[in-house]
Scaffold this motif. Structure first.
Motif, PDB file in Angstrom:
ATOM      1  N   GLY A 151     -19.160  56.538  86.199  1.00 12.66           N
ATOM      2  CA  GLY A 151     -18.823  55.118  86.343  1.00 12.66           C
ATOM      3  C   GLY A 151     -19.600  54.450  87.462  1.00 12.66           C
ATOM      4  N   THR A 152     -19.708  55.133  88.612  1.00 11.59           N
ATOM      5  CA  THR A 152     -20.435  54.551  89.741  1.00 11.59           C
ATOM      6  C   THR A 152     -21.916  54.386  89.434  1.00 11.59           C
ATOM      7  OG1 THR A 152     -18.869  55.611  91.243  1.00 11.59           O
ATOM      8  CG2 THR A 152     -20.913  54.802  92.206  1.00 11.59           C
ATOM      9  N   SER A 153     -22.478  55.321  88.664  1.00  8.54           N
ATOM     10  CA  SER A 153     -23.916  55.231  88.354  1.00  8.54           C
ATOM     11  C   SER A 153     -24.242  54.030  87.483  1.00  8.54           C
ATOM     12  CB  SER A 153     -24.377  56.515  87.662  1.00  8.54           C
ATOM     13  OG  SER A 153     -23.838  56.600  86.347  1.00  8.54           O
ATOM     14  N   MET A 154     -23.238  53.451  86.833  1.00 11.31           N
ATOM     15  CA  MET A 154     -23.479  52.310  85.947  1.00 11.31           C
ATOM     16  C   MET A 154     -23.059  50.979  86.570  1.00 11.31           C
ATOM     17  SD  MET A 154     -22.453  53.857  82.229  1.00 11.31           S
ATOM     18  CE  MET A 154     -23.327  55.270  81.560  1.00 11.31           C
ATOM     19  N   LYS A 155     -22.745  50.979  87.841  1.00 12.02           N
ATOM     20  CA  LYS A 155     -22.377  49.744  88.538  1.00 12.02           C
ATOM     21  C   LYS A 155     -23.510  49.327  89.468  1.00 12.02           C
ATOM     22  CE  LYS A 155     -17.477  51.103  88.695  1.00 12.02           C
ATOM     23  NZ  LYS A 155     -16.342  51.467  89.584  1.00 12.02           N
ATOM     24  N   PHE A 187     -27.961  50.596  83.278  1.00 17.06           N
ATOM     25  CA  PHE A 187     -28.705  51.824  83.555  1.00 17.06           C
ATOM     26  C   PHE A 187     -29.843  51.592  84.555  1.00 17.06           C
ATOM     27  CE2 PHE A 187     -26.762  52.589  79.422  1.00 17.06           C
ATOM     28  CZ  PHE A 187     -26.247  53.859  79.599  1.00 17.06           C
ATOM     29  N   ALA A 188     -29.760  50.495  85.321  1.00 19.85           N
ATOM     30  CA  ALA A 188     -30.814  50.212  86.298  1.00 19.85           C
ATOM     31  C   ALA A 188     -30.899  51.305  87.362  1.00 19.85           C
ATOM     32  CB  ALA A 188     -30.553  48.850  86.946  1.00 19.85           C
ATOM     33  N   ALA A 189     -29.728  51.812  87.784  1.00 22.49           N
ATOM     34  CA  ALA A 189     -29.725  52.875  88.798  1.00 22.49           C
ATOM     35  C   ALA A 189     -30.372  54.151  88.255  1.00 22.49           C
ATOM     36  CB  ALA A 189     -28.296  53.147  89.254  1.00 22.49           C
ATOM     37  N   ARG A 234     -32.804  54.288  85.961  1.00 19.62           N
ATOM     38  CA  ARG A 234     -34.261  54.081  85.954  1.00 19.62           C
ATOM     39  C   ARG A 234     -34.836  54.207  87.362  1.00 19.62           C
ATOM     40  NH1 ARG A 234     -32.727  50.078  82.210  1.00 19.62           N
ATOM     41  NH2 ARG A 234     -32.682  48.493  83.864  1.00 19.62           N
ATOM     42  N   HIS A 235     -34.106  53.644  88.335  1.00 20.06           N
ATOM     43  CA  HIS A 235     -34.575  53.715  89.717  1.00 20.06           C
ATOM     44  C   HIS A 235     -34.605  55.163  90.197  1.00 20.06           C
ATOM     45  CE1 HIS A 235     -35.368  51.942  93.671  1.00 20.06           C
ATOM     46  NE2 HIS A 235     -34.586  52.884  94.160  1.00 20.06           N
ATOM     47  N   ALA A 236     -33.568  55.933  89.893  1.00 15.49           N
ATOM     48  CA  ALA A 236     -33.523  57.332  90.329  1.00 15.49           C
ATOM     49  C   ALA A 236     -34.606  58.159  89.658  1.00 15.49           C
ATOM     50  CB  ALA A 236     -32.148  57.922  90.019  1.00 15.49           C
ATOM     51  N   TRP A 237     -34.930  57.837  88.417  1.00 14.12           N
ATOM     52  CA  TRP A 237     -35.900  58.644  87.658  1.00 14.12           C
ATOM     53  C   TRP A 237     -37.342  58.376  88.090  1.00 14.12           C
ATOM     54  CZ3 TRP A 237     -36.385  62.827  84.906  1.00 14.12           C
ATOM     55  CH2 TRP A 237     -37.469  62.984  84.043  1.00 14.12           C
ATOM     56  N   SER A 238     -37.691  57.099  88.336  1.00 16.97           N
ATOM     57  CA  SER A 238     -39.117  56.810  88.515  1.00 16.97           C
ATOM     58  C   SER A 238     -39.455  55.950  89.731  1.00 16.97           C
ATOM     59  CB  SER A 238     -39.652  56.101  87.260  1.00 16.97           C
ATOM     60  OG  SER A 238     -38.947  54.902  87.028  1.00 16.97           O
ATOM     61  N   GLU A 239     -38.471  55.500  90.508  1.00 15.90           N
ATOM     62  CA  GLU A 239     -38.789  54.581  91.598  1.00 15.90           C
ATOM     63  C   GLU A 239     -38.236  54.995  92.953  1.00 15.90           C
ATOM     64  OE1 GLU A 239     -37.297  50.808  90.359  1.00 15.90           O
ATOM     65  OE2 GLU A 239     -38.420  50.773  88.490  1.00 15.90           O
ATOM     66  N   ALA A 240     -37.212  55.810  92.989  1.00 15.14           N
ATOM     67  CA  ALA A 240     -36.566  56.141  94.262  1.00 15.14           C
ATOM     68  C   ALA A 240     -37.522  56.872  95.187  1.00 15.14           C
ATOM     69  CB  ALA A 240     -35.328  57.002  94.009  1.00 15.14           C
ATOM     70  N   CYS A 241     -37.412  56.578  96.490  1.00 20.13           N
ATOM     71  CA  CYS A 241     -38.271  57.208  97.484  1.00 20.13           C
ATOM     72  C   CYS A 241     -37.692  58.553  97.905  1.00 20.13           C
ATOM     73  CB  CYS A 241     -38.404  56.293  98.707  1.00 20.13           C
ATOM     74  SG  CYS A 241     -39.307  54.760  98.354  1.00 20.13           S
ATOM     75  N   ILE A 242     -38.521  59.583  97.779  1.00 22.72           N
ATOM     76  CA  ILE A 242     -38.150  60.932  98.211  1.00 22.72           C
ATOM     77  C   ILE A 242     -39.163  61.339  99.269  1.00 22.72           C
ATOM     78  CG2 ILE A 242     -37.838  63.324  97.493  1.00 22.72           C
ATOM     79  CD1 ILE A 242     -37.217  62.202  94.669  1.00 22.72           C
ATOM     80  N   GLY A 243     -38.727  61.327 100.514  1.00 19.38           N
ATOM     81  CA  GLY A 243     -39.680  61.479 101.595  1.00 19.38           C
ATOM     82  C   GLY A 243     -40.513  60.213 101.703  1.00 19.38           C
ATOM     83  N   LYS A 295     -27.071  52.056 101.707  1.00 15.47           N
ATOM     84  CA  LYS A 295     -26.834  53.264 100.930  1.00 15.47           C
ATOM     85  C   LYS A 295     -26.621  52.899  99.469  1.00 15.47           C
ATOM     86  CE  LYS A 295     -26.030  57.738 100.731  1.00 15.47           C
ATOM     87  NZ  LYS A 295     -27.144  58.689 100.994  1.00 15.47           N
ATOM     88  N   GLN A 296     -27.443  53.451  98.576  1.00 12.41           N
ATOM     89  CA  GLN A 296     -27.354  53.138  97.149  1.00 12.41           C
ATOM     90  C   GLN A 296     -26.565  54.252  96.442  1.00 12.41           C
ATOM     91  OE1 GLN A 296     -31.711  52.636  96.585  1.00 12.41           O
ATOM     92  NE2 GLN A 296     -31.228  50.538  96.009  1.00 12.41           N
ATOM     93  N   TYR A 297     -25.253  54.075  96.441  1.00 11.85           N
ATOM     94  CA  TYR A 297     -24.405  55.109  95.851  1.00 11.85           C
ATOM     95  C   TYR A 297     -24.654  55.249  94.346  1.00 11.85           C
ATOM     96  CZ  TYR A 297     -21.872  54.954 100.264  1.00 11.85           C
ATOM     97  OH  TYR A 297     -21.538  55.016 101.595  1.00 11.85           O
ATOM     98  N   ASN A 298     -24.947  54.145  93.669  1.00  9.40           N
ATOM     99  CA  ASN A 298     -25.178  54.224  92.221  1.00  9.40           C
ATOM    100  C   ASN A 298     -26.436  55.039  91.916  1.00  9.40           C
ATOM    101  OD1 ASN A 298     -26.781  52.320  93.428  1.00  9.40           O
ATOM    102  ND2 ASN A 298     -26.550  50.766  91.835  1.00  9.40           N
ATOM    103  N   VAL A 299     -27.474  54.900  92.739  1.00 12.47           N
ATOM    104  CA  VAL A 299     -28.698  55.683  92.534  1.00 12.47           C
ATOM    105  C   VAL A 299     -28.445  57.163  92.824  1.00 12.47           C
ATOM    106  CG1 VAL A 299     -31.067  56.018  93.318  1.00 12.47           C
ATOM    107  CG2 VAL A 299     -30.165  53.702  93.051  1.00 12.47           C
ATOM    108  N   ASP A 300     -27.689  57.429  93.883  1.00  9.12           N
ATOM    109  CA  ASP A 300     -27.368  58.828  94.210  1.00  9.12           C
ATOM    110  C   ASP A 300     -26.598  59.484  93.069  1.00  9.12           C
ATOM    111  OD1 ASP A 300     -28.567  58.329  96.589  1.00  9.12           O
ATOM    112  OD2 ASP A 300     -26.722  58.253  97.775  1.00  9.12           O
ATOM    113  N   MET A 301     -25.633  58.767  92.501  1.00  8.31           N
ATOM    114  CA  MET A 301     -24.836  59.327  91.399  1.00  8.31           C
ATOM    115  C   MET A 301     -25.704  59.536  90.162  1.00  8.31           C
ATOM    116  SD  MET A 301     -21.855  59.653  92.728  1.00  8.31           S
ATOM    117  CE  MET A 301     -20.821  59.029  94.059  1.00  8.31           C
ATOM    118  N   ALA A 302     -26.562  58.562  89.867  1.00  8.61           N
ATOM    119  CA  ALA A 302     -27.449  58.709  88.706  1.00  8.61           C
ATOM    120  C   ALA A 302     -28.398  59.884  88.894  1.00  8.61           C
ATOM    121  CB  ALA A 302     -28.230  57.414  88.486  1.00  8.61           C
ATOM    122  N   ALA A 303     -28.922  60.048  90.111  1.00  3.54           N
ATOM    123  CA  ALA A 303     -29.820  61.172  90.390  1.00  3.54           C
ATOM    124  C   ALA A 303     -29.101  62.505  90.224  1.00  3.54           C
ATOM    125  CB  ALA A 303     -30.382  61.043  91.808  1.00  3.54           C
ATOM    126  N   ALA A 304     -27.844  62.563  90.667  1.00  7.83           N
ATOM    127  CA  ALA A 304     -27.073  63.803  90.506  1.00  7.83           C
ATOM    128  C   ALA A 304     -26.864  64.129  89.033  1.00  7.83           C
ATOM    129  CB  ALA A 304     -25.729  63.664  91.219  1.00  7.83           C
TER     130      ALA A 304
END
Length: 295
Positions: free
Chosen positions: A42-46, A65-67, A69-78, A257-266
């Protein structure tokens, strides 16, 4: 005359009441275990505004599903803002060969220990079995030295080698216990007909092995995909598996803190293992049961 028969209405009512109580307890436990999954999905879709203003248990206003898409191809890792995608494919390139290699070697070793017994076979099996109880932390230093000498440190190939070696103890245990249940007469008859070790293995033993192969594949895939310690110890930067990238994504976020992106990434990280268990979970239990019943 005053005794109540087993099929009397009072006994029937008690059984119905106990059954309803059992269902209620099972449903309660199911909801308890599913609640975290519901919150994560639920959080990943908010969006962030909806997360701040709404309840944690509230349903999302719309499927967003914006979070994801962000977790898959846009989120900064390092310092790299590539999302989880390259690290996800690192895990795929690591897990599939390691599962195949460890399963095949485990089948060959289990076959040799049961059908081509030699002096000291039980001791060899005991030593291999001991490997199941060796903690990951114990093998980190010798593994690091080995990978360094082989020149495959900080590569996916190094992780394939590490997981193949570490998983061999478990796969040998699975196949050895399964092959004990196969009659020795099959091997003796093939030997009399002139078949050798590998001919018997490929043409007789392996066709009888699908249940335990499924068990080994599910076990190894889950262990390798979910591993964090080996990935964090032996790789850096772009060679890391997705579990390490997920940790870096969640713990290195700056600003809001982007909780929706973290949840989607998980959820993206856990999706392959969930898929394997949903599709082949029943075969896992069936494979273990077949071996135990025959034994």
């Amino acid at each position: 005359m005053s005794e109540t028969s087993p099929m009397s209405p009072s006994n029937s009512g008690s059984q119905i009441l106990l059954r309803l109580l059992l269902w209620a307890v099972l449903i309660l436990f199911a909801l308890w275990f599913l609640l975290p999954a519901y919150v994560v999905v639920g959080t990943s879709m908010k969006d962030l505004e909806e997360i701040r203003s709404g309840s944690l248990l509230a349903l999302p206003h719309e499927l967003n599903f914006a979070a994801w898409r962000h977790a898959w191809s846009e989120a900064c890792i390092g310092v790299e803002c590539t999302g989880l995608e390259p690290y996800f494919w690192n895990s795929v390139r690591m897990a599939l060969p390691a599962v195949v290699i460890s399963t095949l070697l485990g089948a060959l070793t289990g076959f040799a220990l049961t059908k081509f017994r030699f002096r000291g076979a039980n001791l060899v099996f005991a030593l291999i079995l001991f490997g199941c109880f060796v903690p990951f932390q114990v093998v980190i230093l010798p593994m690091a030295q080995t990978l360094g000498k082989l020149g495959i440190t900080n590569t996916v190939y190094g992780l394939i080698l590490v997981h193949s070696v570490y998983g061999l103890a478990f796969t040998t245990l699975f196949f050895r216990n399964y092959y004990v249940t196969i009659p020795d007469e099959l091997v003796r008859a093939a030997t009399i007909d002139g078949a050798g070790f590998f001919t018997i293995f490929w043409r007789i033993i392996l066709p009888l092995s699908p249940p335990i192969i499924v068990v080994s594949v599910i076990w190894q895939f889950t262990q390798i995909w979910n591993d964090f310690l080996f990935g964090a110890s032996f790789t850096t930067g772009g060679a890391q598996p997705v579990t390490v990238a997920l940790n870096n994504l969640v713990n290195t976020t700056t600003g809001v803190k982007q909780y929706n992106v973290d949840m989607a990434a998980a959820l993206i990280t856990a999706a392959p293992t969930l898929f394997v268990y949903i599709v082949a979970g029943r075969y896992f239990v069936r494979g273990l049961t077949v071996g135990s019943v025959k034994g």
